[in-house]
Design a protein around this motif. Structure first.
Motif, PDB file in Angstrom:
ATOM      1  N   GLY A  12     129.455 -17.784  66.491  1.00 24.21           N
ATOM      2  CA  GLY A  12     129.471 -15.970  66.516  1.00 24.21           C
ATOM      3  C   GLY A  12     129.057 -15.372  65.743  1.00 24.21           C
ATOM      4  O   GLY A  12     128.162 -14.386  65.951  1.00 24.21           O
ATOM      5  N   PHE A  13     128.536 -15.311  63.947  1.00 24.30           N
ATOM      6  CA  PHE A  13     127.615 -14.616  63.527  1.00 24.30           C
ATOM      7  C   PHE A  13     126.887 -14.857  63.855  1.00 24.30           C
ATOM      8  O   PHE A  13     125.562 -13.601  64.119  1.00 24.30           O
ATOM      9  CB  PHE A  13     127.893 -15.766  62.229  1.00 24.30           C
ATOM     10  CG  PHE A  13     126.724 -15.120  61.325  1.00 24.30           C
ATOM     11  CD1 PHE A  13     127.459 -13.840  60.212  1.00 24.30           C
ATOM     12  CD2 PHE A  13     125.861 -15.555  60.481  1.00 24.30           C
ATOM     13  CE1 PHE A  13     126.797 -13.022  59.901  1.00 24.30           C
ATOM     14  CE2 PHE A  13     124.628 -15.081  60.196  1.00 24.30           C
ATOM     15  CZ  PHE A  13     125.134 -14.123  58.982  1.00 24.30           C
ATOM     16  N   PHE A  14     125.782 -16.232  64.613  1.00 24.49           N
ATOM     17  CA  PHE A  14     124.757 -16.086  64.818  1.00 24.49           C
ATOM     18  C   PHE A  14     124.323 -15.192  65.871  1.00 24.49           C
ATOM     19  O   PHE A  14     123.435 -14.572  66.141  1.00 24.49           O
ATOM     20  CB  PHE A  14     123.869 -17.620  65.386  1.00 24.49           C
ATOM     21  CG  PHE A  14     123.697 -18.375  63.748  1.00 24.49           C
ATOM     22  CD1 PHE A  14     122.631 -18.052  62.819  1.00 24.49           C
ATOM     23  CD2 PHE A  14     123.837 -19.448  63.592  1.00 24.49           C
ATOM     24  CE1 PHE A  14     122.225 -18.437  61.956  1.00 24.49           C
ATOM     25  CE2 PHE A  14     124.216 -20.124  62.246  1.00 24.49           C
ATOM     26  CZ  PHE A  14     123.002 -19.342  61.634  1.00 24.49           C
ATOM     27  N   PHE A  15     125.169 -15.133  66.721  1.00 23.58           N
ATOM     28  CA  PHE A  15     125.810 -14.605  68.111  1.00 23.58           C
ATOM     29  C   PHE A  15     125.379 -13.433  67.977  1.00 23.58           C
ATOM     30  O   PHE A  15     125.006 -12.109  68.549  1.00 23.58           O
ATOM     31  CB  PHE A  15     127.109 -15.180  69.124  1.00 23.58           C
ATOM     32  CG  PHE A  15     126.123 -14.490  70.423  1.00 23.58           C
ATOM     33  CD1 PHE A  15     126.731 -13.623  71.141  1.00 23.58           C
ATOM     34  CD2 PHE A  15     125.501 -15.679  71.872  1.00 23.58           C
ATOM     35  CE1 PHE A  15     126.619 -13.193  72.488  1.00 23.58           C
ATOM     36  CE2 PHE A  15     124.853 -15.299  73.194  1.00 23.58           C
ATOM     37  CZ  PHE A  15     125.460 -14.205  73.006  1.00 23.58           C
ATOM     38  N   PHE A  16     126.267 -12.874  66.809  1.00 26.45           N
ATOM     39  CA  PHE A  16     126.627 -11.342  66.303  1.00 26.45           C
ATOM     40  C   PHE A  16     125.031 -11.428  65.908  1.00 26.45           C
ATOM     41  O   PHE A  16     124.698  -9.395  66.791  1.00 26.45           O
ATOM     42  CB  PHE A  16     127.357 -11.507  65.247  1.00 26.45           C
ATOM     43  CG  PHE A  16     126.890  -9.889  64.775  1.00 26.45           C
ATOM     44  CD1 PHE A  16     127.774  -8.461  65.246  1.00 26.45           C
ATOM     45  CD2 PHE A  16     126.827  -9.289  63.496  1.00 26.45           C
ATOM     46  CE1 PHE A  16     127.734  -7.054  64.969  1.00 26.45           C
ATOM     47  CE2 PHE A  16     126.654  -8.194  62.974  1.00 26.45           C
ATOM     48  CZ  PHE A  16     126.885  -7.043  63.248  1.00 26.45           C
ATOM     49  N   ILE A  17     124.033 -11.358  65.218  1.00 26.30           N
ATOM     50  CA  ILE A  17     122.795 -10.949  65.423  1.00 26.30           C
ATOM     51  C   ILE A  17     122.094 -11.245  65.948  1.00 26.30           C
ATOM     52  O   ILE A  17     120.851  -9.922  66.409  1.00 26.30           O
ATOM     53  CB  ILE A  17     122.462 -12.569  64.136  1.00 26.30           C
ATOM     54  CG1 ILE A  17     122.936 -11.948  62.417  1.00 26.30           C
ATOM     55  CG2 ILE A  17     120.425 -12.001  63.648  1.00 26.30           C
ATOM     56  CD1 ILE A  17     123.566 -11.534  61.920  1.00 26.30           C
ATOM     57  N   PHE A  18     121.849 -12.201  67.507  1.00 29.46           N
ATOM     58  CA  PHE A  18     121.179 -11.532  68.399  1.00 29.46           C
ATOM     59  C   PHE A  18     122.116 -10.498  68.911  1.00 29.46           C
ATOM     60  O   PHE A  18     121.047  -9.851  68.997  1.00 29.46           O
ATOM     61  CB  PHE A  18     121.621 -13.032  69.163  1.00 29.46           C
ATOM     62  CG  PHE A  18     121.106 -12.888  70.467  1.00 29.46           C
ATOM     63  CD1 PHE A  18     119.453 -13.129  70.469  1.00 29.46           C
ATOM     64  CD2 PHE A  18     121.559 -12.743  71.687  1.00 29.46           C
ATOM     65  CE1 PHE A  18     118.697 -13.156  71.817  1.00 29.46           C
ATOM     66  CE2 PHE A  18     121.073 -12.586  73.266  1.00 29.46           C
ATOM     67  CZ  PHE A  18     120.053 -12.816  72.931  1.00 29.46           C
ATOM     68  N   ALA A  19     122.629 -10.237  68.903  1.00 32.98           N
ATOM     69  CA  ALA A  19     123.458  -9.274  69.902  1.00 32.98           C
ATOM     70  C   ALA A  19     122.672  -7.416  69.347  1.00 32.98           C
ATOM     71  O   ALA A  19     121.810  -6.428  69.871  1.00 32.98           O
ATOM     72  CB  ALA A  19     125.007  -8.759  69.969  1.00 32.98           C
ATOM     73  N   VAL A  20     122.669  -7.452  68.225  1.00 35.20           N
ATOM     74  CA  VAL A  20     122.385  -6.935  66.573  1.00 35.20           C
ATOM     75  C   VAL A  20     120.963  -6.077  67.156  1.00 35.20           C
ATOM     76  O   VAL A  20     120.462  -5.157  67.832  1.00 35.20           O
ATOM     77  CB  VAL A  20     122.609  -6.883  65.364  1.00 35.20           C
ATOM     78  CG1 VAL A  20     121.815  -6.455  64.735  1.00 35.20           C
ATOM     79  CG2 VAL A  20     124.170  -6.226  65.376  1.00 35.20           C
TER      80      VAL A  20
END
Length: 308
Positions: A233-241
């Motif tokens: 979830g953290f990595f996907f959040f970075i990608f989304a940002v």
């Protein structure tokens, strides 16, 4: 005295041969032993073979425990250790894929003061490619999850009475013997062995049962999959940002936002991740539910014991 725990599921052809092979190895060393057979809900005449063996054998104590149905190997191991009376116990496969000759080396190491003697596989014997690759993946996952190298590990272990007493005190219902014996600590050493061909019959493990065993073992011993969800979830959040910043920059420069295909793919990916995450969380909730119910690990239908 050495207690030998032998879980048995549909092993009618291996009961007597297991006794004779083990006796032939231990007798010259004058090692007193008892054999604890645990019939894990077999559908053949396994327990009748155990009963007949107990009636015939007079030079060793034979204990037979029969479950009311199949409860799995982990429950059979736990029950066998609970009924063992020896100063040291060893868990072996009834089909003799764990070589009895290794018992002597393990026993002498126990005499030297080691509390846990772990049998590790030098070679895995004849396995089909699919099974071998699945085993490699499973042990890789659980080794990384627990920090314990389990690729060559097995259930072939010799445990001092002090270790057995601590093991059977564990109150959890979903147990993983292969890892928990290491988790307990105590002075330990490893002994290499080559996996032997089965004395008789074929393996009782199907791919479905192996997958269930793998998932159950990982979730019963470690919460790493839950932590993987957070990390993912953290990595996907970075990608989304980053994607959001790119979109804002394009909008500020007057470019029209495009990428319908990208949006659909992102929705499919996030939806899949959410469903998988909920599945993992749900599996852990199911484990908690099972533990709270507090049902016994197994139901014993009958116990037999010969008079040595």
């Amino acid at each position: 005295m050495l207690s030998i725990i032998l879980p048995a599921y549909n092993e009618e052809d291996n009961i007597e041969s297991a006794y004779h092979k083990i006796r032939d190895v231990l007798a010259p060393e004058k090692i007193a032993f008892e054999m604890v057979f645990v019939n894990d809900g077999s559908k053949d005449d396994t327990f009748e073979k155990i009963r007949n063996l107990a009636d015939k054998v007079k030079d060793a104590k034979i204990i037979g425990v029969s479950f009311s149905r199949n409860f799995g190997k982990e429950s059979a191991i736990f029950t066998g250790l609970s009924h063992a009376t020896g100063d040291v116990c060893v868990v072996m496969d009834c089909d003799m894929q764990h070589p009895p000759e290794t018992l002597i080396e393990m026993y002498h190491l126990w005499e030297k003061g080691y509390k846990i003697i772990e049998g590790v596989k030098r070679s895995r014997g004849k396995e089909n490619i699919l099974y071998k690759e699945f085993a490699k993946l499973f042990y890789s996952l659980i080794s990384k999850s627990t920090g314990i190298d389990m690729y060559r590990s097995s259930d072939f272990k010799m445990l001092d009475r002090a270790v057995v007493d601590e093991y059977i005190k564990l109150s959890e219902r979903n147990i993983f013997f292969r890892a928990l014996s290491s988790w307990l600590g105590f002075k330990s050493v490893t002994v290499e062995f080559d996996v032997q061909e089965r004395s008789s019959g074929s393996t009782k493990w199907s791919m479905h049962s192996l997958v269930r065993y793998a998932i159950g073992s990982i979730t019963s011993f470690t919460t790493a999959p839950m932590q993987w969800i957070t990390l993912l979830g953290f990595f996907f959040f970075i990608f989304a940002v980053l994607l959001g910043i790119q979109s804002l920059v394009k909008w500020g420069m007057g470019h029209a936002l495009e990428g319908f295909t990208t949006v659909i793919l992102l929705l499919l990916i996030t939806g899949s991740l959410i469903m998988m995450s909920l599945g993992i969380i749900g599996y852990y909730l199911a484990r908690i539910y099972e533990e709270i119910k507090g049902r016994p690990r197994s139901v014993i239908e009958e116990i037999i014991e010969n008079e040595k």
